[in-house]
Design a protein around this motif. Structure first.
Motif, PDB file in Angstrom:
ATOM      1  N   LEU A 107       0.832  -1.201   0.000  1.00  0.00           N
ATOM      2  CA  LEU A 107       0.000   0.000   0.000  1.00  0.00           C
ATOM      3  C   LEU A 107       0.869   1.254   0.000  1.00  0.00           C
ATOM      4  CD1 LEU A 107      -2.663   1.500   0.186  1.00  0.00           C
ATOM      5  CD2 LEU A 107      -2.674   1.081   2.673  1.00  0.00           C
ATOM      6  N   LEU A 108       1.938   1.252   0.765  1.00  0.00           N
ATOM      7  CA  LEU A 108       2.828   2.408   0.793  1.00  0.00           C
ATOM      8  C   LEU A 108       3.490   2.634  -0.569  1.00  0.00           C
ATOM      9  CD1 LEU A 108       4.588   2.009   4.260  1.00  0.00           C
ATOM     10  CD2 LEU A 108       3.059   3.853   3.552  1.00  0.00           C
ATOM     11  N   ALA A 109       3.929   1.555  -1.199  1.00  0.00           N
ATOM     12  CA  ALA A 109       4.560   1.681  -2.514  1.00  0.00           C
ATOM     13  C   ALA A 109       3.559   2.224  -3.534  1.00  0.00           C
ATOM     14  CB  ALA A 109       5.103   0.333  -2.970  1.00  0.00           C
ATOM     15  N   LEU A 110       2.337   1.747  -3.487  1.00  0.00           N
ATOM     16  CA  LEU A 110       1.314   2.209  -4.415  1.00  0.00           C
ATOM     17  C   LEU A 110       0.942   3.664  -4.148  1.00  0.00           C
ATOM     18  CD1 LEU A 110      -0.926  -0.986  -4.373  1.00  0.00           C
ATOM     19  CD2 LEU A 110       0.441  -0.160  -6.312  1.00  0.00           C
ATOM     20  N   ALA A 111       0.914   4.045  -2.886  1.00  0.00           N
ATOM     21  CA  ALA A 111       0.597   5.432  -2.539  1.00  0.00           C
ATOM     22  C   ALA A 111       1.640   6.377  -3.124  1.00  0.00           C
ATOM     23  CB  ALA A 111       0.517   5.593  -1.026  1.00  0.00           C
ATOM     24  N   TYR A 112       2.904   5.979  -3.040  1.00  0.00           N
ATOM     25  CA  TYR A 112       3.959   6.826  -3.606  1.00  0.00           C
ATOM     26  C   TYR A 112       3.837   6.893  -5.127  1.00  0.00           C
ATOM     27  CZ  TYR A 112       8.520   8.826  -4.602  1.00  0.00           C
ATOM     28  OH  TYR A 112       9.527   9.643  -5.055  1.00  0.00           O
ATOM     29  N   ARG A 113       3.556   5.758  -5.742  1.00  0.00           N
ATOM     30  CA  ARG A 113       3.449   5.713  -7.200  1.00  0.00           C
ATOM     31  C   ARG A 113       2.293   6.570  -7.698  1.00  0.00           C
ATOM     32  NH1 ARG A 113       1.800   0.160  -9.861  1.00  0.00           N
ATOM     33  NH2 ARG A 113       3.513  -0.616  -8.538  1.00  0.00           N
ATOM     34  N   ALA A 145      -7.957  -1.055   3.230  1.00  0.00           N
ATOM     35  CA  ALA A 145      -8.839  -0.260   2.373  1.00  0.00           C
ATOM     36  C   ALA A 145      -9.353   0.957   3.117  1.00  0.00           C
ATOM     37  CB  ALA A 145      -9.999  -1.122   1.875  1.00  0.00           C
ATOM     38  N   ASP A 146      -9.741   0.774   4.386  1.00  0.00           N
ATOM     39  CA  ASP A 146     -10.219   1.900   5.204  1.00  0.00           C
ATOM     40  C   ASP A 146      -9.108   2.932   5.403  1.00  0.00           C
ATOM     41  OD1 ASP A 146     -12.669   0.670   5.422  1.00  0.00           O
ATOM     42  OD2 ASP A 146     -12.298  -0.127   7.433  1.00  0.00           O
ATOM     43  N   ILE A 147      -7.901   2.440   5.688  1.00  0.00           N
ATOM     44  CA  ILE A 147      -6.760   3.338   5.911  1.00  0.00           C
ATOM     45  C   ILE A 147      -6.484   4.159   4.657  1.00  0.00           C
ATOM     46  CG2 ILE A 147      -4.245   3.338   6.206  1.00  0.00           C
ATOM     47  CD1 ILE A 147      -4.689   0.886   8.093  1.00  0.00           C
ATOM     48  N   ALA A 148      -6.478   3.492   3.508  1.00  0.00           N
ATOM     49  CA  ALA A 148      -6.201   4.185   2.254  1.00  0.00           C
ATOM     50  C   ALA A 148      -7.285   5.206   1.933  1.00  0.00           C
ATOM     51  CB  ALA A 148      -6.074   3.170   1.125  1.00  0.00           C
TER      52      ALA A 148
END
Length: 324
Positions: A107-113, A145-148
């Motif tokens: 999730l962190l990698a996707l958030a950065y991307r 999912a909630d966090i994102a």
């Protein structure tokens, strides 16, 4: 300046270190902070299990005692909770689940991307708050999912369900290992690193020093090759092959890439592949004594002693130190 934070989101010191870094950056020129994955326990279970039961395991108890000499695990948890409180974290404080952090790192990698450093940092904050303050299972797809969504990254749930970011995180963990990252958290700027959740003053001094010694940038393929080489030196041939993989297409005929691959194949007991690459190397450069020596050893391990003997003998003639 870019600051890479190599950390595991299930590490209390990573959350504490985040707060200390934020204090260190107050009043300074804006910098980019990027979260990179580190796994404290690669064998953590999926799905997660209640932490209370894990802590009753005598083996876990012994391991935790080794982490904080002179303190019982319970005493150390109290100590860390007090430090966290001093940094404005909690109460309450304390993880409730023991499980894999791999999907949280995805999730962190996707958030950065998808949203850059600001979105990634917002997600990191919510992941660690969920784990340490809210007692949630951050390995659970619904929780992630909630966090994102709370961080403004609503499309993350579908991406995670499709397996996005899996290879990226696995490769990044290998890069961290190749770069010598061994502690969560570790701050990296260029080729300089600061391990542990250091006080803000120490972080500021580190950043000043790192800013004065900007490393020379390397082409991506050279950097990848060096990381693969470092992994092989660290006795991780499979990791080295993983990082070498993308080079095989455009740079597969490069002798350096071929030799490193052959060494990694040999070290991981993929002897057929090692022999094929080494035979090609010897055919290209017959006076490469190391290639002949390694080919001879490979053939011998395959039980092909008669074929190995002339290769070993020729290597020893060219380079006497290879004589056996």
């Amino acid at each position: 300046m870019r600051i890479e934070i190599w950390a595991d989101v299930v590490c209390a010191w990573a959350y504490i270190g985040k707060r200390r870094l934020e204090k260190a950056l107050e009043g300074l020129e804006p910098v980019e902070t990027v979260w990179r994955p580190f796994r404290i326990d690669p064998a953590a279970p999926v799905p997660a299990v209640p932490l209370a039961g894990v802590l009753r395991d005598p083996l876990v108890d012994d391991a935790l005692r080794a982490c904080a000499p002179g303190l019982t695990p319970a005493e150390n948890r109290v100590r860390v909770s007090r430090i966290a409180a001093a940094e404005g974290l909690g109460p309450p404080w304390g993880a409730a689940w023991h499980g894999s952090s791999h999907d949280a790192h995805r999730l962190l990698a996707l958030a950065y991307r998808h949203g850059g450093a600001s979105l990634q940092d917002a997600v990191a904050e919510r992941i660690m708050r969920a784990h340490f303050v809210e007692g949630r299972d951050i390995g659970d797809a619904g929780a992630l999912a909630d966090i994102a969504s709370d961080a403004g990254f609503g499309e993350a749930a579908a991406l995670l369900a499709d397996g996005a970011g899996d290879g990226e995180v696995k490769e990044a963990v290998l890069v961290g290992k190749a770069r010598g990252v061994a502690t969560s958290p570790t701050l990296v700027v260029g080729d300089r690193a600061l391990a542990g959740a250091q006080p803000p003053e120490a972080i500021r001094e580190f950043l000043r020093d790192a800013g004065r010694h900007a490393p020379r940038s390397l082409p991506p393929e050279v950097e990848r090759f060096r990381y693969a080489e470092a992994l092989l030196d660290r006795r991780d041939p499979l990791g080295a092959l993983t990082l070498l993989g993308p080079l095989f297409g455009e740079h597969g005929a490069d002798r350096n890439v071929m030799m490193l691959a052959a060494r990694a194949y040999y070290a991981s007991a993929q002897l057929g592949r090692a022999a094929a690459v080494l035979e090609e190397l010897v055919a290209q450069v017959p006076d490469d004594s190391f290639a002949r020596h390694l080919l001879g050893r490979t053939l011998r391990r395959q039980g092909r002693a008669e074929e190995a003997a002339p290769q070993l003998a020729m290597a020893a003639v060219m380079t006497p130190e290879y004589a056996e």
